[in-house]
Design an enzyme around this catalytic site. Structure first.
Site, PDB file in Angstrom:
ATOM      1  N   HIS A 158       1.132  25.798  16.329  1.00  0.00           N
ATOM      2  CA  HIS A 158       2.440  26.446  16.054  1.00  0.00           C
ATOM      3  C   HIS A 158       3.419  25.452  15.424  1.00  0.00           C
ATOM      4  O   HIS A 158       4.624  25.587  15.594  1.00  0.00           O
ATOM      5  CB  HIS A 158       3.053  27.033  17.325  1.00  0.00           C
ATOM      6  CG  HIS A 158       2.100  27.852  18.131  1.00  0.00           C
ATOM      7  ND1 HIS A 158       1.985  29.212  17.988  1.00  0.00           N
ATOM      8  CD2 HIS A 158       1.183  27.486  19.065  1.00  0.00           C
ATOM      9  CE1 HIS A 158       1.044  29.652  18.830  1.00  0.00           C
ATOM     10  NE2 HIS A 158       0.540  28.625  19.476  1.00  0.00           N
ATOM     11  N   SER A 279      15.921  11.727  -7.947  1.00  0.00           N
ATOM     12  CA  SER A 279      16.907  12.775  -8.234  1.00  0.00           C
ATOM     13  C   SER A 279      17.862  12.252  -9.295  1.00  0.00           C
ATOM     14  O   SER A 279      18.227  11.076  -9.289  1.00  0.00           O
ATOM     15  CB  SER A 279      17.669  13.115  -6.959  1.00  0.00           C
ATOM     16  OG  SER A 279      18.897  13.720  -7.283  1.00  0.00           O
ATOM     17  N   LYS A 285      17.183   9.403  -3.237  1.00  0.00           N
ATOM     18  CA  LYS A 285      16.065  10.315  -3.035  1.00  0.00           C
ATOM     19  C   LYS A 285      14.750   9.906  -3.672  1.00  0.00           C
ATOM     20  O   LYS A 285      14.708   9.286  -4.717  1.00  0.00           O
ATOM     21  CB  LYS A 285      16.438  11.717  -3.531  1.00  0.00           C
ATOM     22  CG  LYS A 285      17.474  12.337  -2.632  1.00  0.00           C
ATOM     23  CD  LYS A 285      17.548  13.813  -2.805  1.00  0.00           C
ATOM     24  CE  LYS A 285      16.369  14.486  -2.177  1.00  0.00           C
ATOM     25  NZ  LYS A 285      16.398  15.916  -2.405  1.00  0.00           N
ATOM     26  N   GLU A 292       4.828  19.377  -4.311  1.00  0.00           N
ATOM     27  CA  GLU A 292       5.512  20.663  -4.507  1.00  0.00           C
ATOM     28  C   GLU A 292       4.898  21.421  -5.679  1.00  0.00           C
ATOM     29  O   GLU A 292       4.672  22.629  -5.618  1.00  0.00           O
ATOM     30  CB  GLU A 292       6.998  20.438  -4.769  1.00  0.00           C
ATOM     31  CG  GLU A 292       7.729  19.848  -3.576  1.00  0.00           C
ATOM     32  CD  GLU A 292       9.088  19.306  -3.996  1.00  0.00           C
ATOM     33  OE1 GLU A 292      10.031  20.094  -4.030  1.00  0.00           O
ATOM     34  OE2 GLU A 292       9.186  18.110  -4.322  1.00  0.00           O
TER      35      GLU A 292
END
Ligand code: ARG
Length: 462
Positions: A158, A279, A285, A292
């Site tokens: 879970h 970024s 970042k 992705e």
């Protein structure tokens, strides 16, 4: 009005420009040129063997086709939309080069069985390449697992921390997924590698063809059994794209984990610079774009699977032009699967695991609670009761802001008289993993066996 088509004998008018643009496939099926030429050369050689062409004619055709191939590979070939597809472009250029003899090549053959052969040869070659990519990805997983037999991280159900596992065991779970994928590729190949030439348009031919000889010439094991099926079957492409979809699904699951692990709240991994991006506005970042994109591109491949299924679902026997829509979904899926497998391999090789971060979360999640319950059960306490006692001990430790392993024996005694000094050995996180000696579990013997078995298997499939 456009010039006459190769099939235009009965046509008085040319094709509308819009129709020509709508029906052409050469803008993408040119990629089948090598298979088209290989198939035609085999066909010509067998036509000669069957006495339909002389050896000299077959040789001229084969040499002419070699020239066509050389032109294509040198970038000197002029692909013509009005020729519709790769097959007619190649044949028409062959006839330019060798004269009317080129027109004999299409004897006993239709584009219907021709395209089926070309596509099958192409899919077979690509699947063979997927197999190699999968094997080398599995090798990297095994190597990384070997480095991290001692690294502990929370195993989740879970997505909640459940029990400690070794990072090796976690990575080896992916090996099993990719191993099944590789086996699925091998299995699909059996049905891809079927030689359909000789089915002609749909019903077979009056010419004395010899499909087995063509198959032998091409090194393909099997031949078609039914000419109607031979020209209308695209299950092989569908199976390939399904296999690709599952490969992408597995890659996407891994990507999801890496994305989570790279989040500083987890900090389990540091992304390699080569597979991350920054970024444009937030200098701190480092984004997991490779993961992705792979997760996103999975949708594309699954989309290709849906496209192909829908193309096939309403088709009456036998060849229908709808089938021309079979190639782009496969080409696109192939491009994505191949690139993704390569990127995952490169990224996994360089991914930096951070064992301290993993251990820190193991230590703050009561991941040894099951051990205490099992310990009591082993002492004869009914498991339900042991579960209850452990729950109470967890609540007590949580109240004190410590782990179970930090409680004193006196603390434990309030919950059960059966708890003795030896409980501390059981609560040790490393022991949680080491004591899981069940087959296929996270214990070291099982992990070593998994690694050993995978290595033997990798060697055997080479
Ligand atoms: N370009 C066609 C395809 O990909 C080749 C077969 C054409 N056959 C036909 N009967 N029009 O399906």
């Amino acid at each position: 009005m456009a010039e006459k088509k190769m099939w235009g004998g009965r046509f008085a008018e040319g094709t509308a420009a819009s129709m020509e643009a709508y029906s052409e496939s050469v803008s993408y099926d040119w990629q089948l040129y090598a298979e088209d030429i290989r198939g035609s050369q085999a066909h010509a050689r067998v036509l000669a063997k069957q006495g339909f062409l002389t050896e000299d004619e077959a040789a001229q055709i084969c040499e002419g086709l070699d020239k066509v191939k050389a032109e294509i590979e040198a970038g000197d070939f002029e692909w013509k939309t009005e020729m519709e597809d790769v097959h007619m472009n190649v044949e028409s250029r062959l006839t330019d080069i060798i004269g009317p003899l080129g027109g004999k090549l299409h004897t006993a053959r239709s584009r219907n069985d021709q395209v089926a052969l070309d596509f099958r040869l192409h899919v077979a070659a690509r699947l063979a390449s997927w197999k190699e990519y999968l094997a080398s990805l599995i090798e990297v997983y095994v190597a990384r697992a070997e480095e991290h037999k001692e690294t502990l991280l929370p195993g989740c159900t879970h997505f909640q921390p459940a029990q400690p596992v070794s990072l090796a065991h976690h990575l080896l779970a992916y090996c099993q997924m990719f191993k099944r994928d590789l086996e699925r590729v091998e299995d699909a190949l059996k049905r891809v590698r079927v030689m359909p030439l000789g089915a002609a348009a749909l019903a077979g031919t009056t010419h004395p063809v010899n499909p087995q000889a063509v198959a032998d010439d091409l090194g393909v094991e099997n031949i078609f059994a039914n000419s109607m099926d031979a020209v209308s079957d695209r299950d092989f492409a569908l199976e390939a794209v399904f296999t690709g979809s599952l490969i992408m699904t597995h890659l996407s699951r891994m990507c999801e984990e890496v994305i989570i692990w790279a989040n500083p709240n987890f900090g389990y991994v540091k992304l390699p610079d080569q597979y991350a991006t920054g970024s444009s506005i937030m200098p701190q970042k480092k984004n997991p774009d490779a993961c992705e994109l792979m997760r996103g591109k999975t949708g594309r491949v699954v989309g290709s699977l849906m496209s192909l299924l829908v193309v096939l679902k309403g088709l009456p026997m036998t060849y229908n032009r709808d089938l021309q829509e079979d190639k782009e979904p496969f080409f696109d899926a192939d491009k994505t699967v191949t690139a993704s497998l390569g990127i995952m391999k490169g990224m996994l090789e360089q991914l930096v695991f951070v064992p301290e971060k993993m251990l820190a979360t193991v230590e703050r999640g009561f991941l040894n609670a099951t051990e205490l319950a099992d310990y009591l059960a082993a002492k004869g306490v009914p498991f339900r009761e042991a579960h209850h006692i452990t729950g109470a001990a967890v609540a007590f430790a949580e109240g004190k802001g410590v782990g179970l392993e930090n409680l004193s024996l006196e603390d434990f005694k309030q919950f059960s008289a059966d708890i003795e000094e030896d409980v501390f050995g059981v609560l040790d996180y490393r022991a949680c993993v080491e004591r899981r000696t069940s087959p296929g579990g996270t214990g070291p013997a099982s992990v070593n066996k998994q690694i050993g078995d995978l290595k033997v298997w990798l060697e055997a499939i080479k």
